[in-house]
Design an enzyme around this catalytic site. Structure first.
Site, PDB file in Angstrom:
ATOM      1  N   GLY A 191       0.801  -1.219   0.000  1.00  0.00           N
ATOM      2  CA  GLY A 191       0.000   0.000   0.000  1.00  0.00           C
ATOM      3  C   GLY A 191       0.834   1.269   0.000  1.00  0.00           C
ATOM      4  N   TYR A 210     -15.197  -1.201   7.370  1.00  0.00           N
ATOM      5  CA  TYR A 210     -13.867  -0.773   7.783  1.00  0.00           C
ATOM      6  C   TYR A 210     -13.590  -1.150   9.240  1.00  0.00           C
ATOM      7  CZ  TYR A 210      -9.719   2.225   8.003  1.00  0.00           C
ATOM      8  OH  TYR A 210      -8.434   2.691   8.119  1.00  0.00           O
TER       9      TYR A 210
END
Length: 279
Positions: free
Chosen positions: A13, A175
């Site tokens: 990421g 999330y």
């Protein structure tokens, strides 16, 4: 500063210029590590204006930046949810460096955080979030961890959760659930890998000034019909230190967990959020 000379770090990421992954890669390189950086390929039209202005190309640009610091770097575009991509990334790391000493599982998606209550969220968004935020952590850990174990030199795995993985936050959809799962995964893995001297710890960032956080702030503002400045002010009020964090501050915590100063720490989750959550 940690002394990471001779160490090799893999960070997922890390394709965004204004992201936590880039800050982590820069800090670990400053501390002496060579770095493998991964991230999804993005079409130029998908990049934010701040990246277009500097002709940022993702992990390749970051690799050039790190090499300019005098460290070795390997850019490896890929999707952490695809086993063949992760296998290719780990194989490339082994081919160039021989080992991975530090793994930072930073790749994640916000899942419409700030605008996705569970009962109304799209099913595909739920499954996509679980795939990146949890299955991606599993795949990266499994394949990079096998290389660590087989080399027999120990190592440090650092998982990036969130303060949304320390307390429930309304409208944060999948999330919260996935970031809670990362904390539990960290604890289980720490016990399993301790005999191999592989430490596994977790960081729970609060609000930091990144493109991803800007998106969450924008969605929250739209949901409640208020300005982004009002949302940001609320975030600052929630933290005793009265501000958002800087990516470099989060990266300093990663460096600490990567180095020998944390050699007797495993299975822990550090909150890096200006005091917004204390436990």
């Amino acid at each position: 500063m940690a002394d990471l000379s001779g160490k090799v770090a893999l960070i997922s990421g890390a394709a965004r210029h204004r992201g936590l992954g880039r800050a982590m890669a820069i800090r670990l390189a400053e501390d002496g590590a060579d770095v493998i950086i991964t991230g999804r390929a993005r079409h130029p039209d998908e990049r934010p204006d701040n990246e277009k202005e500097i002709a940022w190309t993702g992990v390749n640009s970051l690799a050039e930046e790190i090499e300019g610091m005098g460290r070795k770097a390997l850019a490896a575009e890929g999707d952490v949810t695809k086993r063949e991509d992760v296998e290719r990334i780990v194989s490339a790391a082994k081919g160039k460096f021989g080992n991975i000493d530090i793994l930072v599982n930073n790749a994640g998606v916000p899942s419409g955080a700030g605008a996705a209550p569970i009962l109304d969220m799209d099913d595909d968004l739920w499954y996509d979030t679980v795939d990146v935020n949890l299955n991606g952590v599993y795949l990266m850990t499994k394949l990079a961890g096998q290389l660590m174990r087989d080399n027999g030199n120990g190592g440090s795995i650092i998982n990036i959760s969130s303060t949304a993985g320390r307390r429930g936050i309304p409208d944060y959809g999948a999330y919260c659930a996935t970031k809670w799962a990362v904390v539990g995964f960290t604890q289980q893995l720490a016990i399993e890998l301790a005999p191999q001297n592989i430490r596994v710890n977790c960081i729970a960032p609060g609000s930091h000034a990144t493109d991803m956080m800007d998106g969450t702030i924008g969605r929250t503002a739209n949901r409640f019909g208020i300005s982004t400045d009002d949302v940001t002010a609320g975030i600052r009020r929630a933290a005793p230190m009265g501000r958002q964090g800087l990516p470099s501050e989060l990266a300093a915590s990663v460096s600490f967990l990567a180095g020998d100063d944390s050699s007797f720490m495993t299975g822990q989750t550090l909150n890096v959020d200006g005091g917004a959550h204390m436990s």
